[in-house]
Design an enzyme around this catalytic site. Sequence first.
Site, mmCIF file in Angstrom:
data_model
loop_
_atom_site.group_PDB
_atom_site.id
_atom_site.type_symbol
_atom_site.label_atom_id
_atom_site.label_comp_id
_atom_site.label_asym_id
_atom_site.label_seq_id
_atom_site.Cartn_x
_atom_site.Cartn_y
_atom_site.Cartn_z
ATOM 1 N N LYS A 11 13.549 7.872 -21.931
ATOM 2 C CA LYS A 11 13.023 8.888 -21.010
ATOM 3 C C LYS A 11 13.015 10.286 -21.648
ATOM 4 O O LYS A 11 13.653 10.506 -22.683
ATOM 5 C CB LYS A 11 13.854 8.871 -19.726
ATOM 6 C CG LYS A 11 13.761 7.533 -18.991
ATOM 7 C CD LYS A 11 14.452 7.617 -17.641
ATOM 8 C CE LYS A 11 14.362 6.292 -16.908
ATOM 9 N NZ LYS A 11 14.908 6.391 -15.541
ATOM 10 N N ASN A 114 18.406 9.682 -16.778
ATOM 11 C CA ASN A 114 19.405 8.679 -17.175
ATOM 12 C C ASN A 114 19.025 7.926 -18.462
ATOM 13 O O ASN A 114 19.371 6.767 -18.636
ATOM 14 C CB ASN A 114 19.709 7.730 -16.008
ATOM 15 C CG ASN A 114 18.505 6.933 -15.557
ATOM 16 O OD1 ASN A 114 17.410 7.123 -16.071
ATOM 17 N ND2 ASN A 114 18.704 6.031 -14.616
ATOM 18 N N HIS A 117 15.013 3.412 -19.117
ATOM 19 C CA HIS A 117 14.640 2.515 -18.018
ATOM 20 C C HIS A 117 14.760 1.083 -18.520
ATOM 21 O O HIS A 117 14.510 0.811 -19.700
ATOM 22 C CB HIS A 117 13.192 2.789 -17.604
ATOM 23 C CG HIS A 117 12.622 1.744 -16.697
ATOM 24 N ND1 HIS A 117 12.896 1.716 -15.342
ATOM 25 C CD2 HIS A 117 11.822 0.676 -16.947
ATOM 26 C CE1 HIS A 117 12.278 0.673 -14.812
ATOM 27 N NE2 HIS A 117 11.617 0.028 -15.754
ATOM 28 N N GLU A 128 5.333 -4.082 -15.980
ATOM 29 C CA GLU A 128 5.570 -2.791 -16.632
ATOM 30 C C GLU A 128 5.080 -2.804 -18.087
ATOM 31 O O GLU A 128 4.523 -1.814 -18.565
ATOM 32 C CB GLU A 128 7.063 -2.449 -16.546
ATOM 33 C CG GLU A 128 7.475 -2.147 -15.109
ATOM 34 C CD GLU A 128 8.975 -2.037 -14.894
ATOM 35 O OE1 GLU A 128 9.378 -1.814 -13.736
ATOM 36 O OE2 GLU A 128 9.750 -2.171 -15.867
HETATM 37 P P1 CMP Z 1 15.113 3.694 -13.381
HETATM 38 O O1 CMP Z 1 15.999 2.578 -13.760
HETATM 39 O O2 CMP Z 1 14.018 4.062 -14.307
HETATM 40 O O3 CMP Z 1 14.485 3.387 -11.931
HETATM 41 C C1 CMP Z 1 14.169 4.369 -10.990
HETATM 42 C C2 CMP Z 1 14.583 5.740 -11.408
HETATM 43 O O4 CMP Z 1 14.704 6.669 -10.366
HETATM 44 C C3 CMP Z 1 16.007 5.667 -11.968
HETATM 45 O O5 CMP Z 1 16.039 5.003 -13.186
HETATM 46 C C4 CMP Z 1 16.369 7.130 -11.990
HETATM 47 O O6 CMP Z 1 15.760 7.831 -13.073
HETATM 48 C C5 CMP Z 1 15.734 7.559 -10.684
HETATM 49 N N1 CMP Z 1 16.697 7.511 -9.584
HETATM 50 C C6 CMP Z 1 17.255 6.446 -9.030
HETATM 51 N N2 CMP Z 1 18.083 6.780 -8.026
HETATM 52 C C7 CMP Z 1 18.025 8.102 -7.952
HETATM 53 C C8 CMP Z 1 18.643 9.041 -7.121
HETATM 54 N N3 CMP Z 1 19.471 8.669 -6.143
HETATM 55 N N4 CMP Z 1 18.359 10.332 -7.320
HETATM 56 C C9 CMP Z 1 17.485 10.703 -8.304
HETATM 57 N N5 CMP Z 1 16.851 9.843 -9.123
HETATM 58 C C10 CMP Z 1 17.126 8.554 -8.955
#
Ligand code: CMP
Length: 140
Positions: A11, A114, A117, A128
């Site tokens: 990311k 984070n 993904h 995806e």
């Molecule tokens: P990802 O695994 O890519 O799937 C959905 C994404 O949304 C997640 O990682 C985070 O980047 C984001 N995400 C999930 N939960 C939250 C949250 N509670 N607040 C903000 N972003 C979130």
Amino acid sequence: MAGNRTFTMIKPDAFEAGNSGAILKMIEEAGFKIVAMKATRLTPELAGKFYEVHKERPFYKDLCAYMSSGPIIAAILEKDNAVEDFRNLIGATNPANAAEGTIRKIFAKSIEANAVHGSDSDENAAIEGNFYFSQLERVL
Ligand code: CMP
């Protein structure tokens, strides 16, 4: 039977911090083979399409803005039991809850930024991967 492919994105936070190489090294050392990969950048619209499943969630708008804020790396990865093993390698969505030694524990900045993904099912891994890569780019 579990499938042997998953999909990942490095990311914008991890790309910008120069952590792509270290993350890809961890992925390869864990036994995943890269079968397709590219650096690219999403528009807010494309980010919205990729994460459409989350469109009713309160974090959706911020997520689309964040995911289009800079370059990313998208990749299709191959390994036995790929989806589950990759989710174990990256750790919990919220890095505060991620196990020691996982990619998110080491590199993630927040629950949104984070670092990586990982697909949550074989079905979504295929959807995806197809979102990013044409049939010609998925030849391996
Ligand atoms: P990802 O695994 O890519 O799937 C959905 C994404 O949304 C997640 O990682 C985070 O980047 C984001 N995400 C999930 N939960 C939250 C949250 N509670 N607040 C903000 N972003 C979130």
